[in-house]
Design a protein around this motif. Structure first.
Motif, PDB file in Angstrom:
ATOM      1  N   MET A   1      -9.179   0.977  17.639  1.00 57.51           N
ATOM      2  CA  MET A   1      -8.430   0.822  16.398  1.00 57.51           C
ATOM      3  C   MET A   1      -7.359  -0.261  16.540  1.00 57.51           C
ATOM      4  O   MET A   1      -6.682  -0.365  17.556  1.00 57.51           O
ATOM      5  N   ILE A   2      -7.221  -1.066  15.504  1.00 53.75           N
ATOM      6  CA  ILE A   2      -6.168  -2.080  15.461  1.00 53.75           C
ATOM      7  C   ILE A   2      -4.961  -1.459  14.768  1.00 53.75           C
ATOM      8  O   ILE A   2      -5.031  -1.046  13.608  1.00 53.75           O
ATOM      9  N   ARG A   3      -3.852  -1.375  15.492  1.00 54.55           N
ATOM     10  CA  ARG A   3      -2.641  -0.741  14.967  1.00 54.55           C
ATOM     11  C   ARG A   3      -1.778  -1.792  14.259  1.00 54.55           C
ATOM     12  O   ARG A   3      -1.448  -2.829  14.835  1.00 54.55           O
ATOM     13  N   VAL A   4      -1.409  -1.502  13.002  1.00 53.32           N
ATOM     14  CA  VAL A   4      -0.747  -2.489  12.163  1.00 53.32           C
ATOM     15  C   VAL A   4       0.589  -1.958  11.635  1.00 53.32           C
ATOM     16  O   VAL A   4       0.698  -0.794  11.234  1.00 53.32           O
TER      17      VAL A   4
ATOM     18  N   ALA B   1      -1.353  -1.149   2.538  1.00 51.66           N
ATOM     19  CA  ALA B   1      -1.725   0.041   3.309  1.00 51.66           C
ATOM     20  C   ALA B   1      -3.009   0.667   2.779  1.00 51.66           C
ATOM     21  O   ALA B   1      -3.878   1.091   3.550  1.00 51.66           O
ATOM     22  N   MET B   2      -3.146   0.716   1.466  1.00 55.69           N
ATOM     23  CA  MET B   2      -4.359   1.276   0.866  1.00 55.69           C
ATOM     24  C   MET B   2      -5.587   0.451   1.242  1.00 55.69           C
ATOM     25  O   MET B   2      -6.643   0.993   1.570  1.00 55.69           O
ATOM     26  N   ILE B   3      -5.431  -0.863   1.195  1.00 53.94           N
ATOM     27  CA  ILE B   3      -6.548  -1.757   1.532  1.00 53.94           C
ATOM     28  C   ILE B   3      -6.950  -1.594   2.994  1.00 53.94           C
ATOM     29  O   ILE B   3      -8.125  -1.422   3.326  1.00 53.94           O
ATOM     30  N   LEU B   4      -5.969  -1.634   3.883  1.00 51.96           N
ATOM     31  CA  LEU B   4      -6.265  -1.611   5.310  1.00 51.96           C
ATOM     32  C   LEU B   4      -6.709  -0.234   5.785  1.00 51.96           C
ATOM     33  O   LEU B   4      -7.551  -0.119   6.691  1.00 51.96           O
ATOM     34  N   SER B   5      -6.185   0.818   5.179  1.00 49.83           N
ATOM     35  CA  SER B   5      -6.559   2.176   5.587  1.00 49.83           C
ATOM     36  C   SER B   5      -8.009   2.490   5.243  1.00 49.83           C
ATOM     37  O   SER B   5      -8.593   3.428   5.805  1.00 49.83           O
ATOM     38  N   ALA B   6      -8.597   1.713   4.346  1.00 49.74           N
ATOM     39  CA  ALA B   6     -10.000   1.918   3.992  1.00 49.74           C
ATOM     40  C   ALA B   6     -10.946   1.332   5.035  1.00 49.74           C
ATOM     41  O   ALA B   6     -12.156   1.586   4.996  1.00 49.74           O
ATOM     42  N   GLU B   7     -10.383   0.555   5.984  1.00 48.88           N
ATOM     43  CA  GLU B   7     -11.200  -0.060   7.031  1.00 48.88           C
ATOM     44  C   GLU B   7     -11.314   0.892   8.221  1.00 48.88           C
ATOM     45  O   GLU B   7     -10.329   1.501   8.633  1.00 48.88           O
ATOM     46  N   ASP B   8     -12.517   0.990   8.777  1.00 49.63           N
ATOM     47  CA  ASP B   8     -12.759   1.941   9.868  1.00 49.63           C
ATOM     48  C   ASP B   8     -12.037   1.582  11.160  1.00 49.63           C
ATOM     49  O   ASP B   8     -11.767   2.461  11.989  1.00 49.63           O
ATOM     50  N   ASP B   9     -11.736   0.298  11.349  1.00 55.99           N
ATOM     51  CA  ASP B   9     -11.181  -0.144  12.628  1.00 55.99           C
ATOM     52  C   ASP B   9      -9.703  -0.511  12.559  1.00 55.99           C
ATOM     53  O   ASP B   9      -9.155  -1.091  13.490  1.00 55.99           O
TER      54      ASP B   9
ATOM     55  N   VAL C   1      -6.074  -9.492   9.826  1.00 58.44           N
ATOM     56  CA  VAL C   1      -5.659  -8.513  10.826  1.00 58.44           C
ATOM     57  C   VAL C   1      -6.613  -8.551  12.019  1.00 58.44           C
ATOM     58  O   VAL C   1      -6.185  -8.568  13.180  1.00 58.44           O
ATOM     59  N   ARG C   2      -7.911  -8.561  11.746  1.00 56.35           N
ATOM     60  CA  ARG C   2      -8.898  -8.578  12.841  1.00 56.35           C
ATOM     61  C   ARG C   2      -8.796  -9.873  13.650  1.00 56.35           C
ATOM     62  O   ARG C   2      -8.898  -9.856  14.874  1.00 56.35           O
ATOM     63  N   ALA C   3      -8.610 -10.983  12.954  1.00 58.19           N
ATOM     64  CA  ALA C   3      -8.510 -12.268  13.651  1.00 58.19           C
ATOM     65  C   ALA C   3      -7.286 -12.303  14.553  1.00 58.19           C
ATOM     66  O   ALA C   3      -7.354 -12.751  15.699  1.00 58.19           O
ATOM     67  N   ALA C   4      -6.167 -11.803  14.050  1.00 58.36           N
ATOM     68  CA  ALA C   4      -4.944 -11.783  14.858  1.00 58.36           C
ATOM     69  C   ALA C   4      -5.118 -10.909  16.086  1.00 58.36           C
ATOM     70  O   ALA C   4      -4.734 -11.280  17.200  1.00 58.36           O
ATOM     71  N   ALA C   5      -5.705  -9.735  15.904  1.00 62.55           N
ATOM     72  CA  ALA C   5      -5.891  -8.809  17.020  1.00 62.55           C
ATOM     73  C   ALA C   5      -6.806  -9.390  18.083  1.00 62.55           C
ATOM     74  O   ALA C   5      -6.658  -9.111  19.273  1.00 62.55           O
TER      75      ALA C   5
END
Length: 215
Positions: A1-4, A18-26, A117-121
Motif C-alpha cells: 500500500m502507498i501511504r498518502v 481522499a475519496m478519489i484515492l481511497s477508491a484505489e486498491d493500492d 501518487v503511484r509515480a511519486a512512490a
C-alpha cells in the motif's frame, strides 16, 4: 500500500482527493493536514510515502513545508507532489528548486491524481502534462550555455524528451529502447548532475539550454 498524506487548507479539496484515492486498491490516505505546520506534524507521526501538498496555506505555506520535508538530514523524507493551479507558476519554479518531485493540477481528474501518487512512490514522479513545458521553459537561460556536465548522446536524447514532458514509456517508444533502459539512463544522469529527482533533471536541461534547442 502507498501511504498518502493530504495537505490543503480547503477541507472540500482534501475530502475530494481522499475519496478519489481511497477508491484505489493500492493507495491508503493515512492523514490530512490543513496547513504546513500540521503537514510536518502528521508526516512525523504517520511517515507517509507520498505527500500531496498545496502551495498556498496558512501558518506555514507549502513551499516552506516542502523545504523542511526534503532537507538532507530529515528523519523521514517522503516524496512530495505539489497540488496547484495555473496561477501558481512563480511558486512552482521555487518548488522545483526546493525538491518537489512532481506537480499535479487540482482539476486534473481522478486518473491523473492516482497516477501522480503511484509515480511519486515509484520514484518516477510526474508533472502534469498540461504544465510541464510551460513551467520549465521559465527556467530557460537568456543565452545558450553548454552544459558543464558531459552526458552521452543517448543520455542527452533521454533528458531532452523528459524535459518536454514525456513519461518513461513515451521516451522508450520514441527512442526504440526499453523502459528499463530509460530508467538506467536517467539514474546515471541524476548521479552526474546531482539531481534529487526527474523534475530537477528537466529543470537542469532547460537551465543549461540542452532542452529547447533548435533541431
Amino acid at each position: 500500500m502507498i501511504r498518502v498524506l493530504l495537505a490543503d487548507d480547503q477541507e472540500i479539496v482534501r475530502t475530494g482527493m481522499a475519496m478519489i484515492l481511497s477508491a484505489e486498491d493500492d493507495i491508503q490516505v493515512v492523514a490530512h493536514a490543513e496547513d504546513g505546520l500540521q503537514a510536518l506534524e502528521m508526516t512525523a507521526l504517520h511517515q507517509p510515502d507520498v505527500v500531496l501538498m498545496d502551495i498556498r496555506m496558512p501558518r506555514l505555506d507549502g513551499l516552506d513545508a516542502l523545504r523542511q520535508l526534503t532537507r538532507p538530514y530529515a528523519v523521514h523524507r517522503p516524496q512530495v507532489v505539489m497540488v496547484t493551479t495555473f496561477d501558481d507558476e512563480e511558486y512552482l519554479t521555487r518548488a522545483v528548486e526546493a525538491g518537489a518531485c512532481g506537480f499535479i493540477l487540482k482539476d486534473s481528474g481522478p486518473r491523473l491524481l492516482a497516477e501522480a501518487v503511484r509515480a511519486a512512490a515509484a520514484g518516477d514522479a510526474m508533472v502534469s502534462p498540461s504544465i510541464t513545458v510551460r513551467l520549465l521553459k521559465r527556467l530557460r537561460p537568456s543565452s545558450r550555455p553548454t552544459p558543464a556536465t558531459r552526458l552521452s548522446p543517448r543520455e542527452e536524447e533521454v533528458v531532452i524528451l523528459l524535459a518536454e514532458g514525456m513519461t518513461n514509456a513515451e521516451i522508450a517508444t520514441a527512442l526504440s529502447i526499453t523502459v528499463g533502459t530509460v530508467k538506467t539512463h536517467l539514474a546515471n544522469v541524476q548521479t552526474k548532475i546531482t539531481a534529487r529527482n526527474r523534475v530537477e533533471i528537466a529543470a537542469w536541461a532547460w537551465r543549461t539550454g540542452l532542452a529547447g534547442r533548435n533541431p
